[in-house]
Design an enzyme around this catalytic site. Sequence first.
Site, PDB file in Angstrom:
ATOM      1  N   ASP A 265      36.596  24.482  47.887  1.00 34.53           N
ATOM      2  CA  ASP A 265      37.748  24.143  47.076  1.00 34.53           C
ATOM      3  C   ASP A 265      38.516  23.076  47.864  1.00 34.53           C
ATOM      4  OD1 ASP A 265      39.767  23.955  45.233  1.00 34.53           O
ATOM      5  OD2 ASP A 265      40.029  26.113  44.990  1.00 34.53           O
TER       6      ASP A 265
HETATM    7  C1  BGC Z   1      41.684  24.273  42.549  1.00 40.52           C
HETATM    8  C2  BGC Z   1      40.307  24.020  41.995  1.00 40.52           C
HETATM    9  C3  BGC Z   1      40.199  22.591  41.534  1.00 40.52           C
HETATM   10  C4  BGC Z   1      40.503  21.678  42.703  1.00 40.52           C
HETATM   11  C5  BGC Z   1      40.405  20.221  42.370  1.00 40.52           C
HETATM   12  C6  BGC Z   1      42.074  23.233  43.581  1.00 40.52           C
HETATM   13  O1  BGC Z   1      43.433  23.331  43.870  1.00 40.52           O
HETATM   14  O2  BGC Z   1      41.759  25.562  43.091  1.00 40.52           O
HETATM   15  O3  BGC Z   1      40.041  24.916  40.945  1.00 40.52           O
HETATM   16  O4  BGC Z   1      38.944  22.353  40.996  1.00 40.52           O
HETATM   17  O5  BGC Z   1      41.833  21.934  43.139  1.00 40.52           O
HETATM   18  O6  BGC Z   1      41.431  19.810  41.561  1.00 40.52           O
END
Ligand code: BGC
Length: 725
Positions: A265
């Site tokens: 993530d």
């Molecule tokens: C989220 C993800 C997301 C990523 C990119 C993170 O803060 O938890 O689900 O895909 O950001 O935006």
Amino acid sequence: MTKRRITLAVLSVLAMSAPAVAQTSAPATTVAQNDEAKIEALIKQMTLEEKVTMIHASSSFTSGGVKRLGIPELMTSDGPHGVRPEHGRDWTLDKDVNDSCTYLPTGVALASTWNPKLGYAFGSVLGSEANARGKDVILGPGINIMRTPLNGRNFEYQSEDPYLISQMVVGYIKGVQDQGVSACVKHFIANNQETNRNTVDINMSERALREIYLPGFKAAVTVGKVNTLMGSYNLFRGQYCTENDYLINKILKGEWKFDGLVMSDWGAVHVASEALLNGCDLEMGTDLKMLPNPDYNKFYMADSALLLVKNGKVPESIIDEKVRRILRIMYRTHMFDQRQPGSYATKEHAATALKIAEESIVLLKNEKNLLPLSASVKNVAVIGMNANRKNSMGGGSSQVKALYEITPLAGLRTLMGDKVNFTYSQGYKIERKADADDQLIAEAVAAAKKSDVAIVFGGWTHGYSDYSKWSDNAFDAEGFDKKDMKMPFGQDKLIQEVLKANPNTIVVLIGGGPIDMTKWIGQTKAVVQAWYGGMEGGTAIAEMLYGKINPSGKLPVTFPKVLEDVPAHKLGDYGNNLHEEYKDGIYVGYRYYDTYKVQPQFAFGHGLSYTTFSYSNLTVTKNSDNTVSVNVTVKNTGSKEGGDVAQVYVHQDKCSVDRPEKELKGFEKVFLKAGESKVVKLTLNKDAFQYFDEKKNDWTLEPGKFTILVGNASDNIKVKGSAVL
Ligand code: BGC
């Protein structure tokens, strides 16, 4: 907005070093083998520095490419229910680009349809639009278990039940990937709350892990063949999930043989060596503090990785394996040849969004057939800010710039035109510290008094009016859990007062999950759960209220009465700062409420219709291969065409370990005309009867009698049978 492709120069290099490009008519396995050979040939030509470039981000949403060899960057984009607005290579939103796309209903709404075919349709729209926008990976579906109603991201997720998730997720993934775009199932694992998501260390029993939290991901990998997976922010048994040897190396890549790409993530990598050795293949989003110009070489899997390899602490083969996985998904998604152009924000896509919204709406309560409304009802008071509010850009990373978004009020006015006089009053303010506003309530009450019917649109919201301030988004929103389950902004008082003014009041709830209704549910004849229904959500709500469609959605998550009843809060350790012990174990959702005899407000699987259904002629037959066939006749006994979900639950009569009262192991959605019937035929294999035995550390089928319960809600079992296994 066309897709970048590997250059011809590279293809000619490949032609020299690897077998010729496979014919499209060749069997899939041959194609894959040829791809593997080409991948090895490419890796051989790469320097260590080039390989390392590929395993970390090169901008906000891209991984590094290798120009010399024509290897493109991987373009990722959120998110689960639409292609996210364009960001520059930093995080600023691009202006003057056509990024207004189809805004699909969110994950919980999709699951609420209980219709896996719609999962596929949903994925196809996303995949097609991702293609048109030049994206290689869509960062969805999100499938974390809805363990607590407070989780700020429940609206993106699907269910409390691993079987329902497993059925819905496969269609979604195939829908995306059949368009030649990778899906990315997230967040692996136990990101079941936003509170302390970066710091909390989750511990749970192995049985809870295997029975509740893993099956959706396992189905995504082994059945859906998902190309990519995202590790979560939190820790699991003392190790960050994205760097977790047990979760990634042992289970995901070992037991399930996942051969795709594991990405972090955004900002979930913390220790270079652990990430490298424990299975993370691509590091994204680290060091956002340095925006707009982060130094990508300072990512953990960049210069530090180089050093670790050069010092002999990490073998180069580990880096090769990550590059191999990245290249593999590039081949699988045809980043090396011509691919489908995709289509963008089309009428067909909007029609799919509408269809999903229509099937997702759950009619929770409908006394004295207050619904559907008759067109002869001339004066309707429409009350509440959620009636007139757009949601697409809210909630965090899943935000979508919708081509358009029909609010409930607009949907009602369009559907009924001049035939009905809709009077709108705001009722409450979506504002920080907003309490019941006597003036707004007085206006709503006056409107309700003058009308034949009042409809209050309330519930949750993504956040306050300024979406750009993420820290202000504190309801259905990434980064924050709700503080409690109570209706915000004085809505309880509003509904109570409106009900006093007009007993024919319908409450329509928008939101990603349950809300405490105890203050007014007893006095309310009709309640509807409408989730976040996407760009056509308001149309679907209007159609449902006026009976143009017959509701067929079923709750994919239990609606408890009060937060205090929720097992994660009552038994578990929710919110504990650094360490959280899931003492609720396997007793999540209806598994808990049923077994511990706690009556919820509305049970898992519940959802009413404007017609009625009967269930009869249940036969349960044990087959020679130890599968069990379940046949049941479902009949539409009412006077309107409609859909119902035949739900099959399994109960083990006697067992040496505790088992939940019942567990969902099969379902089918059926649509029947008035008077029509259909035999639903389902086969339960051994997975339906097993539990995870912690002593053996394996699944086990303990012989004995199993009761098969069939109905159209977990609390509305209509027929029972049994099988001895
Ligand atoms: C989220 C993800 C997301 C990523 C990119 C993170 O803060 O938890 O689900 O895909 O950001 O935006």
